[in-house]
Enzyme design. Structure first.
Site, short mmCIF file in Angstrom:
data_model
loop_
_atom_site.label_atom_id
_atom_site.label_comp_id
_atom_site.label_asym_id
_atom_site.label_seq_id
_atom_site.Cartn_x
_atom_site.Cartn_y
_atom_site.Cartn_z
N LYS A 237 -0.04 4.40 6.30
CA LYS A 237 0.20 3.22 5.48
C LYS A 237 -0.49 2.01 6.12
O LYS A 237 -0.58 1.91 7.34
CB LYS A 237 1.71 2.95 5.40
N ARG A 313 7.96 14.08 -2.57
CA ARG A 313 7.98 15.13 -3.60
C ARG A 313 7.83 16.51 -2.99
O ARG A 313 8.32 17.49 -3.53
CB ARG A 313 6.89 14.83 -4.64
N1 BES Z 1 8.25 6.14 0.62
C1 BES Z 1 7.13 5.87 -0.16
C2 BES Z 1 7.44 5.06 -1.42
C3 BES Z 1 7.95 3.66 -1.23
C4 BES Z 1 7.07 2.60 -1.14
C5 BES Z 1 9.31 3.42 -1.23
C6 BES Z 1 7.57 1.32 -1.02
C7 BES Z 1 9.78 2.13 -1.12
C8 BES Z 1 8.91 1.07 -1.02
C9 BES Z 1 6.45 7.17 -0.61
O1 BES Z 1 6.57 8.24 0.25
C10 BES Z 1 5.00 6.87 -0.77
O2 BES Z 1 4.38 6.49 0.17
N2 BES Z 1 4.47 7.05 -1.98
C11 BES Z 1 3.11 6.78 -2.27
C12 BES Z 1 2.64 7.80 -3.26
C13 BES Z 1 1.15 7.76 -3.54
C14 BES Z 1 0.39 8.21 -2.32
C15 BES Z 1 0.86 8.64 -4.72
C16 BES Z 1 3.00 5.36 -2.84
O3 BES Z 1 3.91 4.92 -3.54
O4 BES Z 1 2.01 4.71 -2.55
ZN ZN Z 2 5.07 8.28 1.75
#
Ligand code: BES
Ligand code: ZN
Ligand code: ZN
Length: 462
Positions: A237, A313
């Site tokens: 991230k 997921r």
């Molecule tokens: N845990 C995150 C989602 C999230 C983001 C929750 C901000 C709360 C606040 C999840 O695992 C994630 O990183 N999802 C990605 C998915 C993408 C790579 C398709 C996202 O939301 O960017």
């Molecule tokens: Zn994630």
């Protein structure tokens, strides 16, 4: 906070409602005057009830006196007991602060200590029951908030499992089952094992079975995402905008299902309910799973990892396979901080809900939007979205091959749907958007304990 029930005036500061612009405190007359909405909806009602505590804190009031007849316009439930439960739950939620890790507690004021409820004669017994149940629910929600708020250097998959064992100790009709790495290897839980591989902490698959119903009653199964920290893995991230310091909250789905069952067990509800939590940390190391890896999931399906940050997921898919092979669920509801796209779609005022069953979806949405305040908004999961999971090299990809971000929350649900058996009733709540409180919640910052109240009400079935 202690709740007393009386039919006469006591000692505390009297809470009074007025249709005005401001709330204020008349110290000499021992009156806390709160602004009242003219036609409040559920959000406003909840806000106003919480305001009793928020305002009292501002003026460092310790003892409050509330005549429930003044609260009547805020009631949302059918019976007196249910309304008292609703009020007490929200008062407790408003009094919560995450301060367990503060070594130096700053002031002498310890918050509201006593709430003296004034009830008309003859209603005391029912009110008493409402208070007791509201305390169990409110405490459960607040404990869910604390578990979520605790940082990842304290809560990892192993300490999370220990926490569960500790919390349920001594409760009747509860069976806890904790699967460790070796068990997961035997079960070929390829999804959970892959996501966990980059972390120094082993994964866990936690099940809590509460059997308050008869042997013949099919259980309601709740599945919660338990990522104790999500740095994205090799698709790390970004330092800015990645919300890295908030990603210990990525187990808020787990917190919710654990505490919903804890509350139901304490309420001795005569229903069967099961909480299942796949618990992992998503991190980087030489052993971490990589983009391009092809996983064989517990179900036997293969998944190409196109983004290691779409890890929720993957672990949930194995958990969904597990609960369908081990139990005969009446319905499955999973809850997860799954996608940032949920925030893009609905802001922070509701959680996207996806379901393959209209009745289940409606029941959840009605309960959340009209009774508990866990606001849900339904998204479609039409076949047209199936292309999001299409993959050239494996049965499925964990994100679209195009890396398109369009409909991101739906894409997450479409992936999970691939692991739901034909005919199995299922709903998915993407609570990423309700992970932390906003101004209109009138709560302390940080975790909200979202969906605990919803699941409690849903399982109780009234
Ligand atoms: N845990 C995150 C989602 C999230 C983001 C929750 C901000 C709360 C606040 C999840 O695992 C994630 O990183 N999802 C990605 C998915 C993408 C790579 C398709 C996202 O939301 O960017
Ligand atoms: Zn994630
Ligand atoms: Zn995540």
């Amino acid at each position: 906070m202690k709740f007393l029930i009386n039919s006469k005036r006591g000692e505390g500061v009297k809470v009074i409602y007025e249709e005005g612009k401001f709330s204020y405190f008349e110290k000499a007359n021992k009156k806390l005057v709160l602004k009242k909405e003219k036609t409040p909806g559920l959000r406003e009602k909840i806000f106003e009830i919480r305001n009793i505590i928020r305002e009292a804190k501002k003026y460092e009031i310790e003892n409050l006196e509330i005549d429930v007849r003044d609260l009547e316009t805020f009631f949302v439930e059918k019976g007196l007991k249910e309304n008292v439960e609703f009020v007490v739950t929200n008062l407790l939620m408003a009094s919560y602060e995450f301060d367990v890790l503060k070594a130096s507690k700053k002031d002498d004021y310890k918050g509201v200590q006593v709430i003296n409820f004034i009830f008309p004669k003859g209603q005391e017994r029912e009110a008493e029951l409402g208070v007791v149940e509201g305390q169990i629910v409110g405490t459960g929600v607040n404990e869910a908030r604390t578990l979520s708020n605790l940082p990842a250097n304290i809560i990892n998959p192993i300490t999370l499992a220990d926490y569960v064992k500790e919390q349920f100790k001594g409760l009747k009709k509860v069976k806890i089952n904790i699967l460790v790495q070796k068990d997961l290897e035997k079960m070929k839980a390829g999804g959970i094992l892959a996501v966990s591989a980059g972390s120094a902490h082993e994964p866990r698959l936690i099940s809590i079975e509460y059997s308050g119903g008869g042997k013949k009653q099919k259980p309601i199964v709740l599945v919660g995402k338990g990522v104790t920290h999500d740095n994205g893995g090799i698709n790390l991230k970004p330092a800015s905008g990645g919300m890295l310091e908030e990603m210990h909250l990525d187990m808020s789905g787990a917190s919710a299902v654990i505490h919903a069952v804890l509350v139901l067990a304490k309420l001795k509800v005569n229903k069967n309910v099961i909480a299942v939590v796949p618990a992992v940390e998503n991190s980087v190391s030489g052993l971490a799973y990589r983009p391009g890896d092809i996983l064989t999931m517990m179900s036997g399906k293969t998944v190409e990892v196109l983004n290691t940050d779409a890890e929720g997921r993957i672990i949930l898919a194995d958990a969904l396979t597990y609960v369908q092979s081990k139990f005969t669920p009446e319905c499955i509801i999973d809850v997860a901080t799954l996608t940032g796209a949920a925030l893009v779609a609905v802001g922070q005022a509701a959680s996207p809900l996806m379901s393959n069953d209209d009745m289940l979806a409606k029941k959840l949405q009605d309960l959340g939007n009209e009774s508990t305040g866990d606001f849900l908004w339904r998204f479609p999961i039409w076949d047209v979205y199936k292309s999001a999971t299409k993959n050239k090299r494996a049965d499925l990809g964990n994100i679209p091959e195009t890396s398109s971000r369009y409909g991101g929350s739906i894409n997450g649900a479409m992936f999970l749907k691939e692991f739901i058996n034909e005919g199995q009733k299922w709903a998915h709540i993407d609570m990423a958007s309700r992970m932390t409180s906003i101004l209109s919640d009138n709560l302390a910052g940080g975790a909200m304990g979202e969906t605990v109240r919803l699941f409690v009400r849903f399982v109780r079935g009234n």
